[in-house]
Design a protein around this motif. Structure first.
Motif, PDB file in Angstrom:
ATOM      1  N   PHE A 133       0.833  -1.197   0.000  1.00  0.00           N
ATOM      2  CA  PHE A 133       0.000   0.000   0.000  1.00  0.00           C
ATOM      3  C   PHE A 133       0.866   1.245   0.000  1.00  0.00           C
ATOM      4  O   PHE A 133       1.865   1.324   0.729  1.00  0.00           O
ATOM      5  CB  PHE A 133      -0.914   0.051   1.237  1.00  0.00           C
ATOM      6  N   ASN A 134       0.489   2.235  -0.804  1.00  0.00           N
ATOM      7  CA  ASN A 134       1.021   3.578  -0.692  1.00  0.00           C
ATOM      8  C   ASN A 134       0.065   4.381   0.177  1.00  0.00           C
ATOM      9  O   ASN A 134      -1.138   4.417  -0.098  1.00  0.00           O
ATOM     10  CB  ASN A 134       1.142   4.241  -2.064  1.00  0.00           C
ATOM     11  N   ILE A 135       0.576   4.997   1.220  1.00  0.00           N
ATOM     12  CA  ILE A 135      -0.276   5.785   2.114  1.00  0.00           C
ATOM     13  C   ILE A 135      -0.406   7.195   1.552  1.00  0.00           C
ATOM     14  O   ILE A 135       0.577   7.920   1.416  1.00  0.00           O
ATOM     15  CB  ILE A 135       0.312   5.804   3.533  1.00  0.00           C
ATOM     16  N   GLU A 157      -3.572   3.513  -1.561  1.00  0.00           N
ATOM     17  CA  GLU A 157      -3.733   2.925  -2.882  1.00  0.00           C
ATOM     18  C   GLU A 157      -2.876   1.665  -2.947  1.00  0.00           C
ATOM     19  O   GLU A 157      -1.868   1.538  -2.237  1.00  0.00           O
ATOM     20  CB  GLU A 157      -3.323   3.899  -3.985  1.00  0.00           C
ATOM     21  N   LEU A 158      -3.289   0.734  -3.783  1.00  0.00           N
ATOM     22  CA  LEU A 158      -2.489  -0.469  -3.962  1.00  0.00           C
ATOM     23  C   LEU A 158      -1.165  -0.087  -4.601  1.00  0.00           C
ATOM     24  O   LEU A 158      -1.121   0.640  -5.595  1.00  0.00           O
ATOM     25  CB  LEU A 158      -3.230  -1.470  -4.840  1.00  0.00           C
ATOM     26  N   ARG A 171      -8.476   3.525 -11.107  1.00  0.00           N
ATOM     27  CA  ARG A 171      -8.032   3.913  -9.770  1.00  0.00           C
ATOM     28  C   ARG A 171      -8.087   2.704  -8.834  1.00  0.00           C
ATOM     29  O   ARG A 171      -9.029   1.933  -8.846  1.00  0.00           O
ATOM     30  CB  ARG A 171      -8.914   5.030  -9.214  1.00  0.00           C
ATOM     31  N   GLN A 172      -7.077   2.573  -8.013  1.00  0.00           N
ATOM     32  CA  GLN A 172      -7.007   1.453  -7.078  1.00  0.00           C
ATOM     33  C   GLN A 172      -6.724   1.990  -5.681  1.00  0.00           C
ATOM     34  O   GLN A 172      -5.709   1.696  -5.068  1.00  0.00           O
ATOM     35  CB  GLN A 172      -5.951   0.447  -7.540  1.00  0.00           C
ATOM     36  N   MET A 216     -14.683   5.360  -4.344  1.00  0.00           N
ATOM     37  CA  MET A 216     -13.722   4.279  -4.144  1.00  0.00           C
ATOM     38  C   MET A 216     -14.250   3.401  -3.012  1.00  0.00           C
ATOM     39  O   MET A 216     -15.147   3.812  -2.273  1.00  0.00           O
ATOM     40  CB  MET A 216     -12.347   4.841  -3.795  1.00  0.00           C
ATOM     41  N   PRO A 217     -13.733   2.187  -2.849  1.00  0.00           N
ATOM     42  CA  PRO A 217     -14.213   1.329  -1.763  1.00  0.00           C
ATOM     43  C   PRO A 217     -13.959   1.964  -0.396  1.00  0.00           C
ATOM     44  O   PRO A 217     -12.907   2.561  -0.166  1.00  0.00           O
ATOM     45  CB  PRO A 217     -13.404   0.043  -1.926  1.00  0.00           C
TER      46      PRO A 217
END
Length: 451
Positions: A133-135, A157-158, A171-172, A216-217
């Protein structure tokens, strides 16, 4: 017995690095999944160790709380979920904080802690695997005017695109919330918990607007201190959230006693720990309307608790007025039901908003028809709305912006007995069960109501 329990639990979810796959889902073994764990670890300052002396707490015995928390960390780091959300984390003890930060850090996690606002010493901790994950951002929410609880918001994000979208602009990103709502010591506090979850959703909504984010989720994790029969559960369902454990096991909203996750200080067992999921295709712009419906639902349940019929309720509201309800009478009824007029009750502004929603024609009074339609027969959004949105989205996927969402692949509670509605006497890790959910990323359209 504990060795057998460990082996049995460890076999239920297999893992590959930070991504995990459910060992029971053979067809998806090549697809990376994200795991999320929520766990109220029972702060030593609250854990009683002598039934005859309620003032004797684990926090007075370093060897006890240190050994138990090492065991908790052993479990968490063996399971190695992508996302870990803890409640009742003893923020006020530097040694314990350092222990968690070091062991999580050595295992490749980034962690964030947040103390409650009452200076009692416990709070929240959220940790995510840095490799995957990127914070993007971290925010804190304090309920200073609505109980002494807090919430954490983590935007990630992933780090590596899912293989099927590697060359596609999808987008993730994920919004993760960790919280612990107030325990309903009496009926007046039920409104506080509803207030708290409303504030969380308001904050998430504002965050998305402030940073111009598309849907986004959203994962809401934590100890909600309320069951599937409660107003918080119904309110979140009205907003499109799904209980991931119930989804994994094909339980409906009516299946309120299939599982438990907590034995409280009164000895009662109940299901209060949830990982809620809202996918981008289920977003709605009905937060304020759903809040109004939730309050009126609570209002109605309180009247029914006193065995009032529809006509009795109308008479109660209109007080001495002969044929209609006035605003002062409405406020007085809310006051008598402990929904207004005290520090945890509805504010004047919120009460006026409710009145405006109920007074359809704006003439300053409510007749019997308005009372029926807006208060007594007001119902939360049901699954028919979900189906309509799904049908609408499915019919126009090509025209809509695509994003990441999640399907629920599996969910496991430990100890396993709680999945059958029982609480094992030999379980001493906490007074809560640990919930881990396996999510599989899927491509889906954004809700047109937001995009």
């Amino acid at each position: 017995m504990r060795t057998d329990r460990w082996a049995k639990s460890m076999g239920r979810i297999s893992r590959i690095g930070s991504f995990a796959i459910s060992s029971s889902i053979k067809e998806n073994q090549q697809q990376p999944c994200i795991t999320c764990t929520t766990f109220n670890i029972l702060a030593p300052i609250y854990k009683r160790i002598d039934d005859e002396d309620p003032t004797c707490r684990e926090s007075d015995y370093r060897a006890y709380w240190l050994a138990r928390n090492h065991r908790i960390l052993d479990w968490l780091l063996h399971e190695r979920s992508s996302i870990i959300c803890l409640q009742e984390f003893w923020v006020g003890n530097e040694e314990l904080v350092n222990l968690y930060e070091k062991r999580f850090g050595d295992a490749g996690y980034a962690s964030f802690k947040l103390e409650r606002t009452n200076n009692r010493g416990d709070g929240l901790l959220i940790a995510v695997q840095k490799e995957y994950f990127n914070i993007l951002n971290y925010k804190e929410l304090h309920f200073n005017d609505c109980g002494d609880r807090v919430a954490q918001l983590l935007h990630v994000e992933l780090a590596f695109p899912c293989s099927q979208w590697r060359n596609i602009d999808v987008r993730q990103e994920i919004l993760i919330v960790n919280t612990h709502l107030l325990f309903p010591h009496d009926s007046t506090l039920s409104l506080v918990r509803l207030h708290q979850v409303y504030k969380i959703l308001q904050y998430v909504e504002s965050y998305q607007k402030d940073f111009h984010l598309k849907p986004m989720p959203i994962m809401l994790c934590g100890d909600w201190n309320g069951s599937k029969r409660g107003h918080v559960y119904k309110f979140l369902r009205s907003q499109g959230f799904e209980s991931s454990y119930d989804t994994a096991h094909h339980y409906t909203d009516a299946d309120a006693d299939k599982w438990v996750s907590h034995r409280n200080h009164r000895g009662n067992i109940c299901a209060v720990d949830f990982i809620w999921l809202l996918n981008p295709d289920k977003y709605r712009k009905l937060l304020k309307a759903s809040w109004t419906e939730a309050v009126f639902s609570m209002f109605k349940s309180l009247l029914r608790r006193d065995s009032l019929t529809e006509s009795d309720a109308f008479a109660f509201l209109k007080a001495d007025n002969e044929d209609c309800i006035t605003y002062p009478g409405f406020c007085e009824a809310l006051r008598q039901l402990n929904l207004f007029g005290h520090c945890y009750g509805l504010s004047v502004e919120e009460t006026k908003d409710l009145w405006v929603q109920a007074d359809i024609d704006g003439n300053g009074v409510l007749d019997y028809k308005e009372f029926q339609q807006q208060i007594w027969n007001s119902t939360s959004l049901d699954h028919r709305d979900d189906n309509k949105n799904e049908e609408h989205n499915n019919g126009s996927n090509d025209a809509q912006e695509q994003t990441i969402g999640f399907s629920v692949k599996n969910a496991v509670l430990f100890p396993s007995e709680v999945e059958k509605g029982r609480w094992p006497e030999d379980y001493s890790l906490s007074d809560h069960a640990r919930l881990t959910v396996v999510f599989s990323p899927i491509r889906m359209p954004c809700s047109q109501m937001i995009c």
